[in-house]
Design a protein around this motif. Structure first.
Motif, short mmCIF file in Angstrom:
data_model
loop_
_atom_site.label_atom_id
_atom_site.label_comp_id
_atom_site.label_asym_id
_atom_site.label_seq_id
_atom_site.Cartn_x
_atom_site.Cartn_y
_atom_site.Cartn_z
N ASP A 9 0.47 -0.91 0.05
CA ASP A 9 -0.26 0.48 -0.02
C ASP A 9 1.17 1.18 0.23
N GLU A 12 1.80 7.14 -2.39
CA GLU A 12 1.63 8.12 -3.50
C GLU A 12 2.38 7.04 -4.83
N GLN A 13 1.86 6.93 -5.69
CA GLN A 13 1.47 6.57 -6.06
C GLN A 13 2.70 6.57 -7.56
N LYS A 77 7.35 5.93 -0.04
CA LYS A 77 6.59 5.94 -0.13
C LYS A 77 5.26 4.76 0.71
N GLN A 118 0.45 -5.68 -9.12
CA GLN A 118 1.16 -4.72 -8.71
C GLN A 118 1.62 -4.44 -7.95
N ILE A 122 5.85 -2.84 -7.99
CA ILE A 122 6.52 -1.91 -7.70
C ILE A 122 8.14 -2.11 -6.93
#
Length: 158
Positions: A9, A12-13, A77, A118, A122
């Motif tokens: 989680d 900021e993406q 982040k 996802q 990252i």
């Protein structure tokens, strides 16, 4: 918990990228050997991610090297996981009436925890020769110990 995938989680993406560190030819061969081993074990896979964290080596006290990914920018982040880490004092108190003990080998324990698609994106890391995603929880991520603690407690809850 078995088979559950972990989802990172981020607050900021916006993707973070760092170039690979300079690497002398002898260490470049070492990088390739480490990555090839991780590819064979399906811990990593080639990536097309917009994220990229650099990898490097640290010497082990007993000789050899440990591969590390510099997740500093990603860690900034990460939404913090507030799962409580075990306290050694509490563990010793719990052992006071125990009659049976066992030893668990947590070598490569992080590599046993799968990531969502996802989260794999990252956790991308770059080498001087390629970009890769981690399929499993990598070492170097700030909340890894919280994730591992949650899994262990859930596995041995009773």
């Amino acid at each position: 918990m078995k088979g559950a995938e972990y989802e990172f989680d981020l607050f900021e993406q916006v993707p973070v990228r760092s170039p690979p560190y300079h690497c002398a030819p002898p260490k470049l061969r070492l990088f390739k050997e480490f990555v090839e081993d991780l590819l064979q074990k399906r811990v990593v896979r080639p990536s097309k991610s917009s994220y990229a964290s650099p990898e490097f080596f640290l010497p082990k006290s007993g000789g050899g090297y440990r591969m590390i990914v510099g997740y500093r920018k990603v860690n900034k982040k990460n939404c913090f996981d507030s799962y409580p880490l075990p306290k050694i004092e509490q563990a010793f108190q719990n052992f006071s009436e125990a009659m049976l003990f066992s030893v668990l080998d947590f070598n490569s324990a992080y590599y046993q925890m799968p990531l969502t698609l996802q989260s794999r994106r990252i956790m991308a890391f770059c080498t001087p020769f390629e970009l890769y995603d981690f399929n499993k929880l990598p070492m170097g991520i700030s909340i890894g110990c919280h994730v591992l603690s949650r899994v262990v407690v859930n596995l041995f809850a009773d």
